[in-house]
Scaffold this motif. Structure first.
Motif, PDB file in Angstrom:
ATOM      1  N   LYS A 183     -21.398  -0.176  -4.381  1.00  0.00           N
ATOM      2  CA  LYS A 183     -22.456  -0.217  -3.378  1.00  0.00           C
ATOM      3  C   LYS A 183     -23.814  -0.336  -4.065  1.00  0.00           C
ATOM      4  CE  LYS A 183     -24.176   2.418   0.579  1.00  0.00           C
ATOM      5  NZ  LYS A 183     -23.994   3.624   1.396  1.00  0.00           N
ATOM      6  N   LEU A 204     -24.395  -3.980  -5.123  1.00  0.00           N
ATOM      7  CA  LEU A 204     -24.597  -4.820  -3.944  1.00  0.00           C
ATOM      8  C   LEU A 204     -25.995  -4.647  -3.372  1.00  0.00           C
ATOM      9  CD1 LEU A 204     -21.147  -4.365  -2.173  1.00  0.00           C
ATOM     10  CD2 LEU A 204     -22.013  -6.447  -3.251  1.00  0.00           C
ATOM     11  N   GLN A 205     -26.440  -3.411  -3.279  1.00  0.00           N
ATOM     12  CA  GLN A 205     -27.764  -3.143  -2.706  1.00  0.00           C
ATOM     13  C   GLN A 205     -28.900  -3.495  -3.666  1.00  0.00           C
ATOM     14  OE1 GLN A 205     -27.475   0.973  -1.517  1.00  0.00           O
ATOM     15  NE2 GLN A 205     -26.565   0.448   0.455  1.00  0.00           N
ATOM     16  N   LYS A 206     -28.773  -3.079  -4.912  1.00  0.00           N
ATOM     17  CA  LYS A 206     -29.850  -3.272  -5.885  1.00  0.00           C
ATOM     18  C   LYS A 206     -30.165  -4.750  -6.126  1.00  0.00           C
ATOM     19  CE  LYS A 206     -31.475  -1.571 -10.269  1.00  0.00           C
ATOM     20  NZ  LYS A 206     -31.308  -0.538 -11.260  1.00  0.00           N
ATOM     21  N   PHE A 207     -29.089  -5.565  -6.203  1.00  0.00           N
ATOM     22  CA  PHE A 207     -29.280  -6.980  -6.514  1.00  0.00           C
ATOM     23  C   PHE A 207     -29.096  -7.878  -5.295  1.00  0.00           C
ATOM     24  CE2 PHE A 207     -28.267  -4.844 -10.482  1.00  0.00           C
ATOM     25  CZ  PHE A 207     -29.311  -5.280 -11.279  1.00  0.00           C
ATOM     26  N   LYS A 208     -28.930  -7.262  -4.109  1.00  0.00           N
ATOM     27  CA  LYS A 208     -28.806  -7.985  -2.838  1.00  0.00           C
ATOM     28  C   LYS A 208     -27.744  -9.087  -2.926  1.00  0.00           C
ATOM     29  CE  LYS A 208     -33.581  -7.046  -1.382  1.00  0.00           C
ATOM     30  NZ  LYS A 208     -33.580  -5.728  -1.863  1.00  0.00           N
ATOM     31  N   ILE A 209     -26.591  -8.731  -3.454  1.00  0.00           N
ATOM     32  CA  ILE A 209     -25.507  -9.696  -3.669  1.00  0.00           C
ATOM     33  C   ILE A 209     -24.794  -9.990  -2.354  1.00  0.00           C
ATOM     34  CG2 ILE A 209     -23.308 -10.085  -4.847  1.00  0.00           C
ATOM     35  CD1 ILE A 209     -24.525  -8.351  -7.161  1.00  0.00           C
ATOM     36  N   ILE A 210     -24.678 -11.268  -2.060  1.00  0.00           N
ATOM     37  CA  ILE A 210     -24.013 -11.736  -0.850  1.00  0.00           C
ATOM     38  C   ILE A 210     -22.575 -12.145  -1.154  1.00  0.00           C
ATOM     39  CG2 ILE A 210     -24.036 -13.521   0.939  1.00  0.00           C
ATOM     40  CD1 ILE A 210     -27.111 -13.647   0.494  1.00  0.00           C
ATOM     41  N   SER A 252     -27.130 -14.412  -4.160  1.00  0.00           N
ATOM     42  CA  SER A 252     -27.943 -13.246  -3.844  1.00  0.00           C
ATOM     43  C   SER A 252     -29.039 -13.627  -2.864  1.00  0.00           C
ATOM     44  CB  SER A 252     -28.574 -12.705  -5.131  1.00  0.00           C
ATOM     45  OG  SER A 252     -29.558 -11.757  -4.863  1.00  0.00           O
ATOM     46  N   ALA A 253     -29.426 -12.666  -2.048  1.00  0.00           N
ATOM     47  CA  ALA A 253     -30.535 -12.894  -1.123  1.00  0.00           C
ATOM     48  C   ALA A 253     -31.846 -13.078  -1.876  1.00  0.00           C
ATOM     49  CB  ALA A 253     -30.647 -11.727  -0.146  1.00  0.00           C
ATOM     50  N   THR A 254     -31.870 -12.685  -3.160  1.00  0.00           N
ATOM     51  CA  THR A 254     -33.092 -12.816  -3.960  1.00  0.00           C
ATOM     52  C   THR A 254     -32.996 -13.936  -4.987  1.00  0.00           C
ATOM     53  OG1 THR A 254     -32.316 -11.228  -5.610  1.00  0.00           O
ATOM     54  CG2 THR A 254     -33.597 -10.365  -3.750  1.00  0.00           C
ATOM     55  N   THR A 255     -31.939 -14.757  -4.904  1.00  0.00           N
ATOM     56  CA  THR A 255     -31.794 -15.842  -5.876  1.00  0.00           C
ATOM     57  C   THR A 255     -33.036 -16.711  -5.861  1.00  0.00           C
ATOM     58  OG1 THR A 255     -29.400 -15.859  -5.590  1.00  0.00           O
ATOM     59  CG2 THR A 255     -30.377 -17.802  -6.578  1.00  0.00           C
TER      60      THR A 255
END
Length: 124
Positions: free
Chosen positions: A85, A88-94, A115-118
């Protein structure tokens, strides 16, 4: 984000010969150890975890440990990667896709992370 790692399988073989199952316990969950058929499989698992840590840009350490990732097999026997978890949260992995290959004395792991931040391609 993409990460890749390569390991000489004989390196993993020596580690297992020297430390037995304790070598595997340094980087694998118990469920993963059950999937290891030999030193080449173990080397492939090592390569995937290293490749993932490179893809997120941290390497193995404080932000990403070997135990934040868990390799499992799908219904067809293909390797898949589940994540903590925290990751997933830290790197906003989709989504994450992995591939493991072996050639002679080498195991190679490739990881592709969505990632949502890619970052988008930078314009000049």
């Amino acid at each position: 984000m993409i990460g890749i790692d390569i390991i000489k399988t004989s390196r993993m073989k020596r580690m297992i010969e020297r430390f037995s199952e304790k070598a595997l316990q340094k980087f694998l969950h118990e469920e993963e150890i059950l999937l290891v058929k030999n030193h080449k499989t173990a080397a492939g698992f090592w390569a995937i975890k290293e490749a993932f840590s490179k893809a997120i840009g941290t390497g193995i350490g404080t932000d990403c440990s070997f135990f934040d990732m868990k390799i499992y097999k799908d219904d067809k026997g293909a390797p898949k990667l589940s994540l903590s978890k925290n990751l997933l949260q830290k790197f906003k992995i989709i989504n994450v896709a992995i591939s493991i290959t072996h050639d002679g004395e080498y195991a190679i792991g490739v990881v592709n992370i969505q990632s949502a931040t890619t970052n988008k391609v930078k314009q000049f």
